[in-house]
Design a protein around this motif. Structure first.
Motif, mmCIF file in Angstrom:
data_model
loop_
_atom_site.group_PDB
_atom_site.id
_atom_site.type_symbol
_atom_site.label_atom_id
_atom_site.label_comp_id
_atom_site.label_asym_id
_atom_site.label_seq_id
_atom_site.Cartn_x
_atom_site.Cartn_y
_atom_site.Cartn_z
ATOM 1 N N GLY A 88 0.819 -1.208 0.000
ATOM 2 C CA GLY A 88 0.000 0.000 0.000
ATOM 3 C C GLY A 88 0.848 1.251 0.000
ATOM 4 O O GLY A 88 1.973 1.267 -0.504
ATOM 5 N N PRO A 89 0.338 2.335 0.596
ATOM 6 C CA PRO A 89 1.081 3.592 0.641
ATOM 7 C C PRO A 89 2.370 3.446 1.441
ATOM 8 O O PRO A 89 2.489 2.558 2.302
ATOM 9 N N PRO A 90 3.351 4.311 1.195
ATOM 10 C CA PRO A 90 4.587 4.278 1.985
ATOM 11 C C PRO A 90 4.294 4.533 3.457
ATOM 12 O O PRO A 90 3.254 5.096 3.821
ATOM 13 N N HIS A 91 5.236 4.132 4.305
ATOM 14 C CA HIS A 91 5.101 4.359 5.745
ATOM 15 C C HIS A 91 5.466 5.815 6.043
ATOM 16 O O HIS A 91 6.632 6.195 5.990
ATOM 17 N N ARG A 92 4.469 6.644 6.328
ATOM 18 C CA ARG A 92 4.688 8.064 6.590
ATOM 19 C C ARG A 92 4.277 8.410 8.014
ATOM 20 O O ARG A 92 3.333 7.838 8.560
ATOM 21 N N ARG A 93 5.000 9.372 8.583
ATOM 22 C CA ARG A 93 4.653 9.921 9.883
ATOM 23 C C ARG A 93 4.857 11.430 9.838
ATOM 24 O O ARG A 93 5.841 11.917 9.246
ATOM 25 N N ILE A 94 3.937 12.179 10.444
ATOM 26 C CA ILE A 94 4.093 13.630 10.486
ATOM 27 C C ILE A 94 5.018 13.979 11.632
ATOM 28 O O ILE A 94 4.729 13.695 12.799
ATOM 29 N N ALA A 95 6.149 14.568 11.278
ATOM 30 C CA ALA A 95 7.198 14.855 12.256
ATOM 31 C C ALA A 95 6.967 16.170 12.982
ATOM 32 O O ALA A 95 7.327 16.304 14.162
ATOM 33 N N ALA A 96 6.422 17.152 12.302
ATOM 34 C CA ALA A 96 6.197 18.467 12.903
ATOM 35 C C ALA A 96 5.170 19.220 12.076
ATOM 36 O O ALA A 96 5.025 18.986 10.872
ATOM 37 N N ALA A 97 4.450 20.115 12.734
ATOM 38 C CA ALA A 97 3.481 20.981 12.057
ATOM 39 C C ALA A 97 3.877 22.427 12.296
ATOM 40 O O ALA A 97 4.270 22.798 13.408
ATOM 41 N N ARG A 98 3.755 23.252 11.250
ATOM 42 C CA ARG A 98 4.198 24.648 11.355
ATOM 43 C C ARG A 98 3.132 25.597 10.831
ATOM 44 O O ARG A 98 2.570 25.399 9.761
ATOM 45 N N LEU A 99 2.878 26.626 11.620
ATOM 46 C CA LEU A 99 2.038 27.749 11.222
ATOM 47 C C LEU A 99 2.977 28.911 10.940
ATOM 48 O O LEU A 99 3.618 29.436 11.856
ATOM 49 N N VAL A 100 3.095 29.294 9.682
ATOM 50 C CA VAL A 100 4.080 30.293 9.264
ATOM 51 C C VAL A 100 3.460 31.690 9.317
ATOM 52 O O VAL A 100 2.462 31.964 8.643
#
Length: 226
Positions: A88-100
């Protein structure tokens, strides 16, 4: 000494790599999530399935001018050369979220605080952060809280988005059609836990961004910040 911030510009540099565990490499990409409307400039970060709409989530002390600001996530794709390619889809993880807030270089970082929080009271490696119980975090403006009622019944715009979107691929911008109020939501790294939000400032002391770190990238992989 309280936890210190790494240089989060590193997280948001596409192509940077880190070792997650022996043999497993993470490669970072930046995924845009649209523009978040801040009608008052009072930023809130929390688990939206727990706190959004409750009237209990406090905004950060650091405020910005009202406006629309882009949201983006640093997304890590994890690969192990000894493991077969996923079906299936690649193994992804959200490392950080940014509000610029501004595109000027960030010269310093401070832990995001709410009213009554004093960084001087933190012990060794401690930080202020928000608890996550549904593997999801978000940014929104304090004035928008009442637009999104509690989601205890697993109904509403948040749940509709959860069931229809690929949350591991990047941030999801949720807009209430009647008010235009927005919430930028995203998966939180490996899931539940407590995560810090850092406030970046430029050489003039003005806020450049808010960054929530989900501890996917090991601290030793990133250069220390100023």
């Amino acid at each position: 000494m309280p936890m210190s911030a790494p240089d989060y510009a590193w997280h948001f540099t596409p192509g940077n790599e880190f070792e997650d565990e022996p043999g497993v490499t993470g490669t970072l990409a930046v995924v845009p999530g649209g523009e978040l409307w801040l009608p008052t400039g009072r930023v809130v970060a929390c688990d939206p399935f727990v706190e959004l709409g409750c009237g209990e989530a406090e905004p950060f002390v650091a405020e910005v001018a009202p406006g629309r600001y882009r949201v983006e996530c640093a997304v890590a794709t994890l690969t192990d050369p000894e493991e077969p390619e996923p079906d299936g889809p690649p193994h992804r993880r959200i490392a950080a979220a940014r509000l610029v807030i501004k595109d000027t270089p960030t010269e310093s970082w401070e832990i995001g605080t709410r009213a009554g929080q004093d960084p001087a009271e933190l012990g060794d490696d401690e930080f202020f952060g928000y608890p996550v119980d549904v593997a999801t975090g978000c940014f929104y403006d304090a004035a928008c809280d009442g637009t999104f009622p509690q989601s205890e019944e697993e109904e509403g715009l948040l749940w509709d988005t959860l069931y229809s979107a690929d949350w591991f691929s990047g941030p999801q911008l949720i807009t209430d059609p009647s008010t235009g109020h927005t919430v930028a939501a995203f998966m939180t790294g490996w899931g539940d836990g407590t995560y810090p939000t850092w406030v970046g400032r430029d050489a003039a002391g003005e806020v450049t961004c808010f960054v929530t770190d989900f501890f996917v990238v090991p601290a030793e992989a990133v250069p220390a910040s100023a």
